[in-house]
Design an enzyme around this catalytic site. Structure first.
Site: not given
Ligand code: NAD
Length: 423
Positions: A156, A208, A152, A174
């Site tokens: 976070v 991503c 994410g 990741e």
């Protein structure tokens, strides 16, 4: 589960992200089945103790690295590839012999419900599924895990890493970032444009490893932009909102974030796209030129279907622009010149690098996938994924005899001389 419930998985992914069945297959369902098959094909080899040579001074004896399960692992997944990014780490975790607690993203509720409904029947007591948002995730993070695997955003990630640190739990993070695509004079501009457009606009830009911005020599800028405009038309037709192959933005919050980027002062000039339909969470594939380096489009990870095109003077300048930002998750280089490829490889850092295409390195079964610096830590896929979820235990064995007294005190002058030479 994926084979017998393919159409339910497709329906969930279409509801969450407007993915077409074929895109869901290529990037999520079929992709994950491929990872499972690959793990089944290679598990015997990965799990086997690995013999290590002992140096002379430790002989006779033998040494092996024995992969050992870690125990209970936590897997926290994002919404953009909600099936693949929950299941691919889970495959690696189970293959390595662990139990797991997985947390799909609440922002992809249909896929999350699909996984919560179906997974328990497949994996039994080995895997627990946690659903919901911040509250259940925070509760999950209170537990002591033997490994935490988070995919994410970086904000976070810091929450997750802090919670894990309380238990000294190792983490794999990741993350994402601004992955550049450098186009050089030696590239075929039309092919480069199509490959970049595909990588940027698949899943409506919410990937991503998507090329986040393009760097092109000043004198080739207009040519490349024209090819990008043509590529968008070829891929999604004159009205991308009507294209079956074009996804939607996950929710209105992210849509307004993207629309906000485009309307900011200094965001540059839109050459194609820009129109949004909040009712359908749609934003057209958008190409922008002349963005100000300080605008959000050029400072934040875009994570949507917007592609800024930025110019450079020479390769040193392009490399300097990349090096002025945090290490990206991916770096794309369009070049047929070996010297340029060597220069960019040696003078930049990124999670992964792909020459002359976009995204595909992620699908190479035995290439580790992971970031570096702000784009993450640790990696998975193939044997590296198996190792991520294993403790590589050192096991050495010695015979009972011989047991020369040389190595034990008291050390006389001869022993000292010999030991000095031997060690
Ligand atoms: P997200 O909002 O879905 O969050 C990820 C997970 O964190 C979710 O399961 C969510 O419930 C949980 N979460 C959210 N807030 C939390 C909190 N305060 N405490 C604990 N848990 C919390 O995903 P996102 O962050 O919007 O994902 C987008 C980012 O992920 C982008 O930066 C993208 O590049 C990156 N990404 C990386 C990869 C990769 O494989 N490297 C893949 C996909 C996305």
């Amino acid at each position: 589960m994926l084979v017998t419930s393919t159409s339910d998985a497709e329906t969930a992914l279409a509801a969450d992200l407007g993915k077409s069945a074929i895109e869901s297959w290529m990037t999520e369902i079929g992709f994950t089945i491929g990872q499972i098959d690959h793990a089944l094909d290679h598990l015997d080899h990965w799990a086997r103790p690995r013999r290590v040579r002992l140096q002379m001074t430790l002989r006779p004896g033998s040494a092996r690295i024995v992969p050992t399960p870690l125990g209970l692992v936590g897997i926290i997944a994002p919404w953009n590839y909600p099936l693949q990014l929950t299941l691919a780490p889970l495959v690696a975790a189970i293959t390595a012999g662990n139990t797991a607690m997985v947390k799909p993203s609440e922002l992809a509720p249909a896929t999350s419900a699909f996984l919560a409904d179906r997974l328990p029947a497949v994996v039994g007591d080995h895997v627990g599924v946690v659903t919901g948002g911040v509250e259940p995730t925070s509760a999950m993070l209170e537990h002591r895990f033997d490994h935490m695997f988070y995919t994410g955003g970086a904000r976070v990630a810091r929450v997750v890493a802090t919670a894990a640190a309380r238990h000294l739990t190792p983490t794999t993070l990741e993350l994402g970032g601004k992955s550049p695509a450098i186009v050089t004079e030696s590239a075929d501009l039309r092919i480069a444009a199509r490959r970049i457009a595909w990588g940027r606009f698949v899943n409506a830009g919410q990937t991503c490893v998507a090329p986040d911005y393009v760097l092109v020599p000043r004198h080739l800028r207009d040519g490349l932009v024209q090819h990008l405009v043509d590529a968008v038309g070829d891929l999604y037709g004159p009205d991308p909102s009507a294209s079956e192959d074009y996804g939607k933005i996950i929710n209105t919050h992210h849509l307004s974030r993207l629309v906000g980027y485009l309307s900011e002062d200094g965001a540059g000039q839109i050459v194609i796209g820009g129109s949004a339909d909040p009712d359908r969470c749609h934003l057209d594939p958008t190409v922008v030129i002349d963005p100000d380096p300080s605008c959000a489009l050029m400072t934040d990870e875009i994570f949507g279907p917007v592609l800024p095109v930025v110019t450079y003077d020479d390769l040193d300048d392009a490399i300097a622009q990349i090096r002025s930002r945090p290490h990206p998750l991916a770096l794309y280089l369009f070049s047929t010149n070996d010297d340029q490829i060597a220069q960019v490889t040696a003078r930049t850092t990124s999670g992964g690098m792909l020459v002359n295409h976009t995204l595909l390195h992620l699908a190479a079964e035995d290439l580790p996938f992971g970031g570096v610096g702000e784009s993450g830590m640790g990696a998975y896929h193939g044997q590296v994924g198996f190792d991520t979820f294993s403790h590589l235990r050192s096991v050495m064995r010695r015979p009972m005899r011989p047991d020369p007294s040389l190595m034990y005190p008291p050390y006389g002058p001869l022993a000292r001389r010999l030991l000095r030479r031997l060690f």
